[in-house]
Structures are given as C-alpha cells and as structure tokens.
Design a protein around this motif. Structure first.
Motif, short mmCIF file in Angstrom:
data_model
loop_
_atom_site.label_atom_id
_atom_site.label_comp_id
_atom_site.label_asym_id
_atom_site.label_seq_id
_atom_site.Cartn_x
_atom_site.Cartn_y
_atom_site.Cartn_z
N ASN A 124 -7.49 -23.62 -23.56
CA ASN A 124 -7.01 -23.28 -22.30
C ASN A 124 -5.41 -23.54 -22.27
N ALA A 125 -4.88 -23.66 -23.60
CA ALA A 125 -3.37 -22.92 -24.16
C ALA A 125 -2.93 -21.36 -23.90
N VAL A 126 -1.80 -20.85 -23.73
CA VAL A 126 -1.16 -19.93 -22.74
C VAL A 126 -0.81 -19.10 -23.97
N VAL A 127 -1.63 -18.00 -25.17
CA VAL A 127 -1.17 -17.57 -26.44
C VAL A 127 -0.31 -16.07 -25.67
N GLY A 128 -0.64 -16.00 -24.27
CA GLY A 128 -0.43 -14.62 -24.90
C GLY A 128 -0.20 -13.91 -23.51
N VAL A 129 -0.43 -12.63 -23.21
CA VAL A 129 0.10 -11.92 -21.51
C VAL A 129 -1.71 -11.01 -22.08
N LEU A 130 -2.46 -10.74 -21.21
CA LEU A 130 -2.92 -9.74 -21.28
C LEU A 130 -2.43 -8.68 -19.83
N THR A 131 -2.50 -7.57 -20.55
CA THR A 131 -1.53 -6.82 -19.43
C THR A 131 -2.82 -5.15 -19.69
N SER A 132 -3.16 -5.01 -17.97
CA SER A 132 -3.60 -3.52 -17.61
C SER A 132 -3.05 -3.68 -16.74
N SER A 133 -3.22 -1.99 -16.78
CA SER A 133 -3.02 -1.08 -15.88
C SER A 133 -3.05 0.31 -15.86
N LEU A 134 -4.10 0.42 -14.19
CA LEU A 134 -4.79 1.98 -13.41
C LEU A 134 -4.24 2.54 -13.49
N GLU A 135 -4.72 4.01 -14.14
CA GLU A 135 -3.43 5.15 -13.42
C GLU A 135 -3.76 5.61 -11.69
N ILE A 136 -2.59 5.31 -11.14
CA ILE A 136 -3.12 5.83 -10.15
C ILE A 136 -2.12 7.63 -9.22
N THR A 137 -1.55 7.78 -10.52
CA THR A 137 -0.46 8.86 -10.16
C THR A 137 -1.21 9.45 -9.16
N ASP A 138 -2.66 10.38 -9.24
CA ASP A 138 -3.67 11.00 -8.69
C ASP A 138 -3.06 10.32 -6.70
N ARG A 139 -3.42 8.65 -6.57
CA ARG A 139 -3.00 8.38 -5.57
C ARG A 139 -2.15 8.68 -4.89
N LYS A 140 -0.92 8.59 -5.82
CA LYS A 140 0.58 8.25 -5.52
C LYS A 140 0.83 9.66 -4.90
N ARG A 141 0.26 10.42 -5.98
CA ARG A 141 0.85 11.94 -5.62
C ARG A 141 0.34 12.47 -3.41
N ALA A 142 -0.79 11.90 -3.65
CA ALA A 142 -1.63 12.58 -1.94
C ALA A 142 -0.50 11.63 -0.78
N GLU A 143 -0.06 10.02 -1.70
CA GLU A 143 0.66 9.34 -0.17
C GLU A 143 1.98 9.99 -0.76
N ASP A 144 2.62 10.35 -1.33
CA ASP A 144 3.88 11.55 -1.35
C ASP A 144 3.99 12.33 -0.97
N HIS A 145 3.10 12.77 -0.50
CA HIS A 145 2.12 14.12 -0.03
C HIS A 145 2.58 14.01 1.57
N LEU A 146 1.80 12.72 1.49
CA LEU A 146 1.57 12.07 2.96
C LEU A 146 2.62 12.07 4.05
N PHE A 147 3.38 11.33 2.66
CA PHE A 147 4.74 10.86 3.07
C PHE A 147 5.63 12.09 3.91
N TYR A 148 5.72 12.84 3.15
CA TYR A 148 6.11 13.80 2.83
C TYR A 148 5.98 14.79 3.73
N MET A 149 4.07 14.87 4.58
CA MET A 149 4.36 16.05 5.85
C MET A 149 4.60 14.83 7.17
N ALA A 150 5.11 13.88 6.56
CA ALA A 150 5.11 12.66 7.96
C ALA A 150 6.82 12.14 8.25
N HIS A 151 7.45 13.01 7.52
CA HIS A 151 8.89 13.08 7.55
C HIS A 151 9.96 14.44 7.34
#
Ligand code: C2E
Ligand code: MG
Ligand code: MG
Length: 715
Positions: A257-284
């Motif tokens: 149970n000793a911490v020997v390092g770090v586990l990193t996981s990164s999920l790609e959300i480029t498409d979601r961000k693009r959609a969000e950006d688009h929505l943001f753009y539309m709203a503004h």
C-alpha cells in the motif's frame, strides 16, 4: 495380479515356499531365484509385490541382499520377509537395519507364512492404491492450476489489449517520473516506441511546459497520497494536431500500500470540447453578422470595468443606431436589409483595434467598446470615423443604398459603474443624438466643463488629504478555505473627505494615478499598513499577513524595492507578513525592469500576489517568468460562478494551472455560501469577500480575528 519372489539357495525350500505363496490367493504369480546376485539384476527391471528371502545363503546373506535391494530406486515400498533359522537377536537386527519388513522362523509354519504374506500383500495393494490416488490427485491439481494460469494469462492479455486500444492515454510513472508502463495509444500519439519509452521521462514532443506541469501534478499526488480532481489539458500530438484531454491522476501503490508512483489516464474529449466551443460561440454571437452579441459584450464590459479599477485607462462605450434602416428594409426587402447589415458590420469591424469589441445588439443597433481612452477626444474621434464609415454609399444591384448613424457615448468610470448603467446611459445619449437630427454623436454628459472643474478641486483636495491625515485604511480578512481561519487581511484605502464623508478608492484613485499623487498616497498606505500590522498582538496565535495594493504608476515613478525596504526597516514588520498586490498591467509594461524589481522584492522575503487575475488577456504566460506567490481571481469570475459554466471553467483553469506552478489561489468578492462551496470544490486555497467579512476598521479586525480563532478552537 500380485507377483511374489522367492529367494533361497536350496531348491526344496524354493519349491515349498512357492507352493505356499501360490496358495495365498488366486492369480498370484511366483518367481523363484537361487542366486541373490541374479535376483538383484532381475529386480532392476521388475517390481514384485513381495519378496521372501532366506537369511543364510552362501554368496550373500539376507541382510546384505536387502541392503543392496533397498539401494535400488523405488524399492522402499516393496515388503521383504526374511526367513531365518537363527533366533538370535543379532541377525534379526541386522536384517531390520538393512530394511526387512517381517520375519519368519525356519522351519516355516505354513499357516504363519500364508497369513504374514497375505497381510503384507494387502498392505502393499493399499499402498499402491493410495499412491495412485495421490498421483491422480496431484495430476488433477496440476491440471487445474495450469488452466487457472492460462485463464489468468488470457484475461491479462485481453486487459492489456483493451488498455492498448482504448482511445485514452494510460501510463504509470515511478516517483522520479520515469515511465513504468504506457499503452499503445499514448505511444502512437506521442510518436514513440512502446518499449523504448520505459524507464524514461515524458517525451519532449509534449513541450517543456507540459512536461514541467505534469511533473508538478505528479509531485502533488505523491506528496498528498491522494488522487487529483480531473482536469482538462491540451496536448499537441506527434503530428502537430491539438487535442483536448480530461486527465485523472491517482497514486500507484505496491502490495504493501505504499505509493510508488502515479497512474495517469487521459480521456480524449476533443470532439466534446469542439461541440461545447461551438455552443459557446453560438450563445455569444449574432448569426447574421457573426459579430459578438449582447451577452459577449456584457462579459467584455465586465472585464474592462475590472481592469480600469486601478491603473488602466478608461474606456468608451459607443451605442450606434442606424438612421433610416427601416426604409431600406421596407423598400428593398429583408434580404437586402440583411446584406446591408453584414456590410455595415464589416465596415465597423475594420475600425477596431485588437482590444476593442464590436457587438450587434439587435436590429440595426450596434455597440463598440473602445479601450485606452485617455481623453474624450479619443472617443469623439472614433465616433466620427464610425459615422463616416456608415454613411459611405453601398452599391446594390446598381443602386446606391445609404444610411447614417446616431451614436451615444458613455465613458467608464464617469458615466457608469457597471455594464447596465453604461448601456443605459449610452442609449440615452444615442437618443439625444437622434433627437438632434441624427448623423451625429453625443456624449452621455455634456457638462464636461463642470467635470473638468471637479477634477481640479479633487486634485487640490487630494494634495491636502495627505497633509491633513484624512486617509484611513480598512482591512478585509482573507480566509483559508480548508479550515475557515483568517490568514491575512487586505488593506483598502478610504478617504474621509470633508463634505463627502468616507469615500472609496473608485472615487479618487483614477485621478490620483493621473496626476501622480498616487505615489505619496500609496507610500503612506504601505507605511501605515506595516505599522499597524506590526502593532497587532495575537496572544501566542500565529500572526496574519497584511496585503497592500500597489499601483503600476509607482513602478515607473519610484524605486519600489527601495521604498519597501525602507518601510520594513522603519516599522520593523517581518517581510513575510507583507503581501504586495500587483495587477497584471504592472508586469506587462516593461517586463524586464519589473521582473528585476519583483526579484528584489522577493529576495526581501515579501509575498507577491497578482490582483484581479484573469481580467487581462495575457493569461498565465508571464506568471511563470515572475516570482509570484499568489493569484487573486477577480470578482467578475466569482460573481456568477454557480450559474455560469464558463466562469466556473475559467476558475477551474486558473486553479489547476496556478497550482501546477505552486501558486496559491485566492478568490475575491465571495458573497454567498454557494460560491464558497463551489470554490472549495474547485480547489481554491483562500477566499475574501462580504460572505466572510466586509472591509473593517483595524480595531474591528482584531476583534474579528480573535472571534474567528475562538470559533475554530471550539468547533
Ligand atoms: P481590489 O484590490 O480588488 O480590492 C477588493 C475590492 O473588492 C475592495 O473594494 C473590496 O471592498 C471589494 N470587495 C471585497 N469583497 C467584496 C464582495 O464580496 N463583494 C463586492 N461587491 N465587493 C467586494 P474597494 O475597497 O472599493 O477597492 C477597490 C480597488 O481599489 C481595489 O480592488 C484596489 O484595486 C484599489 N485599491 C484599494 N486600496 C488601494 C491602495 O491602497 N492602493 C492602490 N494602488 N489601490 C488600492
Ligand atoms: Mg487588492
Ligand atoms: Mg482584486
């Protein structure tokens, strides 16, 4: 079928014994040998179930035979009966030592012979059965172990396959940041070899900043032994494509149970961000002209207002309304009307500088936010150019289409403290322009002479204020969000102005910066704040730090590090109890000179905060190059944090980037418990605002802090 072997040098004995042996049970096979040597050879390749041997033989006695037999492999379990005519103990002992199982006296009693032999055979049979049971059990066990291992190998291979193919970065790094494991997706993304990456740090493809930030996050996970909240990050992959990831970091533990390092996981959300950006753009944005809409303009106004609070030049809001647009629309049709508006939008856009904003508010109404307005003439000049641009004829289907503009101008801070006031007042001014016949601009307040006179009076009053000791400092507590304890207090300037009562910095500071009086005033503030902080007694409790706002003008007009050194020496305040609040505009002017000043201040041991953080457009890039301890997130992002997701996102980004640079994050203008809760979730370290306490007189502060500590003790 049992196999019994008889060994005796005398043929008569062999005959008798073999007869007896054959009678033990049906199916018994008997083999007789007269020469022990011969039998030993035979035994090398045969396994009987019982051996009956004579003791006294001419070439080799029974004991010797048994010893040599027992020396052969797998002979241990075969029973051997020795027939001896001697009753002496010594022979029996020798036979026993050699490995005999039982004895029979010669002459042999037939009954006894068969009974003993039968018993030993039975025993032997049982032994064989047991051995074969054990054997098959062992085999079964081995089989099942093998299949478990296979299953395990199968599933871990499948898991590895999954880990390799999910569209996510997965890697484990040790405490020094060396890669222990990385999946194929990450390897492909970064253009590295899966196996060669092991044992190395992150690939340089990611860029120095990214690698440094990642290390800082890992350090935090290792230090706190806890997972970091997920955060968004941008990664440019090996092919140069920008992608957005949602990254999670958790401690990697070993079996103890000793911490020997770090586990990193990164999920790609480029498409979601693009959609969000688009929505943001539309709203503004306005769909027809693609100009910013009212919502975005309000947002920009908010930021601009925050910026002008200190140091920055005022700005102007032009409200532009087309004269006679209705005629174009009615006469030539909506489509032509729309095209005309697009044309006008383009012309207006071409007049702007980078920091200005143009918006379409609806119909034929536009607004222009003009920054850096030093004099009213700057705004008048812009308004004239707008009128000129709009009145230039537009050719449509061979026809000249013309329109004019009426413009109302409001200037911050004089004509409005917030965006609503500014919009309302510029609107009023626009109606005056229309009322005056159109094709003109009007300022909100026409009595500029009165204003100029007021400025002159203010100048002389300010000059007197220092001499007559009319300034006072109020202090606003700063709270650690983790424990609710007061950790510091910000000194805020107030002026007891004769005839006006107690007035705040927004009523006189801009003028003091214009006429340079800010230098002596702020020097007084620093001295007074240090003097008071030094006099506070906290009865054995840790002291609190005092925050002092500095003006950018000071950095151009005086040697700030020298002044601070003198004040600290004169008042005797510990440098680490002083926190200087600077705005981003200070560091933006002459970055090199300011960096040197800040470095000197840092060497004195004083803290440095960036105030009103986020209101400038410079983002974090410069923070890295200056010795900064703290970022104070401006109130304009905190105000709507619980209702406006883009504000919450800005705060989250400031917190995560700030923390990666080891900076503390302070939220300003916190007014509600909901804001407090959200800021705590976002990882803000400290907060300041009316929810905790308004700015107060020094003696009130002392009472407030003591009360706060009693509460913390008894909580
Ligand atoms: P600041 O440094 O951002 O200070 C925070 C301002 O927000 C203070 O306004 C404070 O009263 C106000 N505030 C704090 N909590 C809340 C809240 O919950 N809600 C709202 N609506 N407001 C909150 P104040 O005292 O009017 O000061 C305005 C600005 O004037 C300061 O902004 C700072 O930029 C400047 N200033 C104040 N004192 C000095 C000074 O001694 N020297 C210089 N150069 N500037 C100063
Ligand atoms: Mg401040
Ligand atoms: Mg501030």
């Amino acid at each position: 079928m049992p196999l019994i072997v008889i060994l005796d040098d005398r043929a008569t004995n062999r005959k008798i014994f073999s007869k007896l042996a054959a009678s033990i049970e049906s199916g018994v096979t008997v083999r007789c040998f007269g020469d022990p040597q011969e039998l030993l050879v035979w035994l090398e390749h045969n396994t009987p179930d019982l051996i009956i041997t004579d003791f006294k033989m001419p070439t080799m006695d029974g004991a010797k035979f048994i010893r040599r037999f027992r020396a052969q492999p797998n002979s241990g379990e075969i029973p051997v009966i020795v027939i001896t005519i001697y009753e002496e103990r010594e022979f029996r002992l020798r036979a026993l030592e050699a490995g005999a199982t039982d004895f029979l006296n010669s002459p042999v009693d037939h009954q006894e012979f068969t009974t003993r032999a039968r018993n030993l055979l039975k025993l032997r049979k049982q032994q064989i059965q047991l051995a074969s049971r054990a054997d098959s059990l062992e085999r079964e066990l081995k089989d099942s172990e093998r299949s478990r291992e296979e299953a395990l190998r199968d599933s871990s291979e499948r898991l590895a396959q999954v880990i390799d193919t999910v569209p996510a970065i997965i890697r484990a790094t040790d405490r020094e940041g060396r890669i222990l494991f990385t999946n194929a997706y990450q390897a492909a993304l970064f253009g590295i070899d899966l196996n060669e990456a092991i044992g190395l740090g992150l690939p340089p493809v990611l860029g120095e900043d990214h690698v440094r930030r990642d290390k800082a996050f890992d350090r935090k996970v290792i230090d706190t032994q806890a997972a970091l909240p997920s955060f968004e990050e941008e990664i440019v992959d090996a092919s140069g494509t920008k992608r957005v990831f949602l990254t999670t970091k958790t401690p990697l533990r070993d079996c103890s149970n000793a911490v020997v390092g770090v586990l990193t996981s990164s999920l790609e959300i480029t498409d979601r961000k693009r959609a969000e950006d688009h929505l943001f753009y539309m709203a503004h944005h306005d769909t027809l002209t693609a100009l910013p809409n009212r919502a975005l303009l309000t947002d920009r106004l908010r930021r601009e207002i925050a910026r002008t609070r200190r140091g920055d030049r005022p700005f102007a809001l032009h409200l532009v309304d087309l004269d006679g647009f209705k005629d174009i629309n009615d006469g030539l049709g909506h489509q032509v009307g729309d095209q005309f508006l697009i044309e006008i939008a383009g012309r207006l856009r071409s007049l702007l500088r980078e920091t200005d904003t143009i918006a379409r508010l609806g119909g034929d109404e536009f607004a222009i936010l003009q920054t850096h307005v030093t004099h009213n003439e700057d705004a008048a000049d812009m308004a004239s150019r707008i009128i000129e641009a709009i009145s230039a004829p537009w050719l449509h289907a061979g026809e000249r289409v013309t329109s004019n503009a009426s413009i109302g101008i409001a200037i911050h801070p004089n004509d409005g403290a917030n965006s609503e006031e500014l919009l309302r007042n510029s609107d009023l001014a626009m109606y005056r322009a229309k009322h005056d016949g159109g094709n003109v601009f009007r300022f909100y307040a026409s009595d500029m002479n009165r204003r100029a006179r007021a400025s002159l009076v203010l100048d002389s009053d300010l000059r007197e204020a220092i001499a007559k000791e009319q300034f006072v400092l109020h202090y606003q507590p700063q709270i650690t969000l983790k424990t609710g304890q007061v950790i510091g207090a910000e000194a805020l300037l107030r002026w007891q102005r004769p005839g006006y009562g107690l007035i705040g910095p927004s009523d006189f500071l801009a003028r003091a910066e214009e006429n340079g009086l800010i230098v002596p005033i702020n020097e007084w503030v620093l001295r007074e704040a240090c003097r008071q902080a030094k006099s506070w007694r906290w009865c054995g409790q840790p002291p609190i730090r005092v925050g002092v706002n500095l003006s950018s003008i000071q950095f151009f007009k005086q040697n700030v590090p020298l002044m601070v050194t003198k004040v600290l020496a004169d008042t005797g305040l510990d440098p680490w109890l002083l926190d200087l609040e600077l705005t981003e505009s200070i560091v933006m002017h002459d970055a090199e000179a300011v960096a040197k000043d800040l470095q000197q201040l840092r060497e004195l041991g004083v803290g440095i905060s960036i105030d009103d953080f986020g209101t400038r457009y410079s983002t974090l890039t410069y923070v890295k190059h200056f010795p900064v301890d703290r970022l104070k997130i401006d109130q304009c992002f905190v105000r709507d944090i619980t209702t406006n997701p883009s504000d919450a996102a800005i705060v989250r980004a400031i917190v995560s980037l700030g923390h990666s640079l080891d900076l503390e994050i302070v939220a300003e203008g916190v007014e509600t418990i909901e804001q407090t809760a959200l800021l705590r979730i976002e990882g803000c370290d400290e907060a300041q605002g009316f929810y905790f306490a308004k700015p107060m007189r020094p003696e009130e502060l002392i009472a407030f802090v003591s009360e706060n500590r009693i509460q913390a003790r008894t909580a």
